[in-house]
Design an enzyme around this catalytic site. Structure first.
Site, PDB file in Angstrom:
ATOM      1  CG  HIS A  91      -1.320   0.602   5.933  1.00 43.45           C
ATOM      2  ND1 HIS A  91      -0.278   1.255   5.314  1.00 43.45           N
ATOM      3  CD2 HIS A  91      -2.450   1.155   5.426  1.00 43.45           C
ATOM      4  CE1 HIS A  91      -0.758   2.159   4.486  1.00 43.45           C
ATOM      5  NE2 HIS A  91      -2.079   2.121   4.531  1.00 43.45           N
TER       6      HIS A  91
ATOM      7  CG  ASP B 169       3.091   0.459   5.491  1.00 48.50           C
ATOM      8  OD1 ASP B 169       2.525  -0.643   5.550  1.00 48.50           O
ATOM      9  OD2 ASP B 169       2.477   1.540   5.448  1.00 48.50           O
TER      10      ASP B 169
ATOM     11  CB  SER C  17      -2.918   3.046   1.427  1.00 46.28           C
ATOM     12  OG  SER C  17      -3.111   4.147   2.283  1.00 46.28           O
TER      13      SER C  17
END
Length: 447
Positions: free
Chosen positions: A181, A211, A290
């Site tokens: 993402h 992911d 992230s």
């Protein structure tokens, strides 16, 4: 002026050779013995030789009498040379004047002019944390997601940053691991190393279901420091962890915490497919973290920071990391083949809430294409008859003897299988159950 006068008085005291400074040492005179002006005998004392007296018989100091330092100080003051006292006073005045003038010229705070900062002493755990951050920071990178935009008036196409995240160096070949993402929807990607050198990155491959994405940069090998790889199978709740990343665009931030939970399950931000065995931690993870590494106390990688649970979007003490054991297998496939080969049944199923309303437990098959594994095996989809009435399809209740209550259970079982495996799917068809063998195949776009 008050500060200056205090300094002057301080230096008068410190410069005076007869001041009673606690650090001043008196001469090691044997004070228990008398002194005389003449050549001292075995029991004579040199101090009384400085005192004016006519005969040796009239000694000012009785025999076997000790003098304390204050009394001796007064005695010496009484016997000092007047000329030397005047010279000494002039020297003290000149030194004080020079010191006061230097303070005014240099504009130094008199109160802090002579303050000495003691050296910092760190505890052993603090030293270990500092060393961990310094050794692993060169392995963490900053990723910028660029998107192409067209000007409404000039029709010129230009790139603007639409997001950012973190990543880490996987090997010396230039492979960078991050979250999918972080790079989703990017027209170009840029990777900034720890030395602030920036390189254009190419996408090697990605796995939307887990992911995870792998990039590659053409950077010199001496600038690439791969992060040490650990394992997540033996993690324990309560052990200390460290998260390094670039939250809110800040450069290389370290947060600490503990593992607050294991074997959690979250959904992929791209496909909604569940990710199992996720690590839960209370280390602060914010937007920009992230894709960054989660390390154990030895500085080894145990997970990728990927999500947080927060109503406000900031860290609330509940963060999630994909375990490194899951990541390693995905990265190896992406580096070798550029894709992840994951088995599928080839069906579309109804939401779990719809099946619960029917009063049954399992996965309702909505569609099973004829060219897919389930369609080839004969699973029946949901359809309508000629009168428009809904005819329910097969309801999957177990796979290889493992109970299936919802879609997450089905995904969890398939993740343990490989392409080419034959599984026994038990379905509820009408009012009876049937067992159907299905040969698992990869996704159509991965062949």
């Amino acid at each position: 002026m008050a500060a200056s006068s205090s300094l002057i008085s301080t230096h008068f005291h410190s410069f005076s050779p007869l001041s009673r400074s606690p650090n001043r040492k008196f001469l090691p005179f044997p004070l228990s013995k008398p002194f005389s002006r003449q050549k001292p005998a075995a029991s004579a004392s040199p101090i009384l030789s400085l005192l004016p007296h006519k005969t040796q018989k009239r000694s000012l100091i009785p025999q076997q009498r000790a003098f304390c330092p204050p009394c001796l100080h007064k005695l010496l003051l009484a016997t000092r040379n007047p000329f030397s006292s005047v010279v000494e006073s002039l020297l003290i005045v000149c030194a004080s004047a020079v010191l006061s003038l230097s303070l005014f010229i240099a504009d130094v705070d008199p109160a802090s002019a002579f303050v000495v900062t003691p050296p910092k002493k760190l505890q052993s755990d603090e030293l270990a944390t500092v060393q961990l951050f310094q050794e692993n920071t060169p392995s963490v990178v900053y990723i910028t997601n660029l998107a192409a935009r067209q000007d409404a008036f000039t029709l010129d196409v230009f790139e603007v940053p639409q997001g950012s995240g973190s990543g880490f160096v996987w090997d010396t070949d230039g492979h960078i691991v991050t979250n999918y993402h972080v790079i989703r929807g990017a027209s170009d990607l840029r990777v900034t190393l720890a030395d602030q050198s920036t390189y254009d990155a190419k996408v090697v491959g990605f796995d939307q279901d887990k992911d995870v994405a792998v990039l590659r940069v053409d950077a010199p090998k001496e600038k690439l420091r791969p992060i040490p790889i650990g394992q997540s199978a033996d993690l324990l709740v309560g052990q200390k962890v460290f998260a390094i990343g670039n939250p809110f665009g800040l450069d290389h931030t370290l947060t600490t915490g503990v593992i607050s939970g294991l074997r959690r399950e979250i959904s992929s931000a791209a496909t909604g497919r569940p990710i199992q065995d996720v690590i839960q931690t209370d280390a602060a993870i914010n937007p920009g973290n992230s894709g960054g590494p989660l390390l154990d106390s030895t500085g080894r990688l145990i997970g990728i920071n990927t999500a947080i649970y927060s109503p406000s979007g900031a860290s609330s003490g509940v963060g999630f990391s994909i375990p490194v054991d899951t990541v390693s297998g995905i990265v190896d496939q992406l580096v070798k083949f550029g894709k992840v080969t994951r088995p599928i049944l080839g069906i579309k199923f109804a939401p779990d809430q719809s099946v619960e309303q029917l009063g049954v437990s399992g996965v309702l098959v909505l569609d099973a294409p004829a060219n897919g594994p389930a369609g080839k095996a004969g699973l029946l989809p949901t359809k309508r008859d000629t009168y428009g009435r809904l005819i329910l399809g097969d309801i999957i209740t177990s796979v290889n003897g493992k109970k299936v209550s919802n879609g997450s259970d089905l995904y969890r079982i398939l993740d343990q299988c490989k392409v080419g495996d034959k599984v026994i799917v038990e379905v509820l068809r009408g009012d009876h159950k049937e067992k159907i063998p299905v040969l698992l195949e990869p996704k159509a776009d991965e062949t």
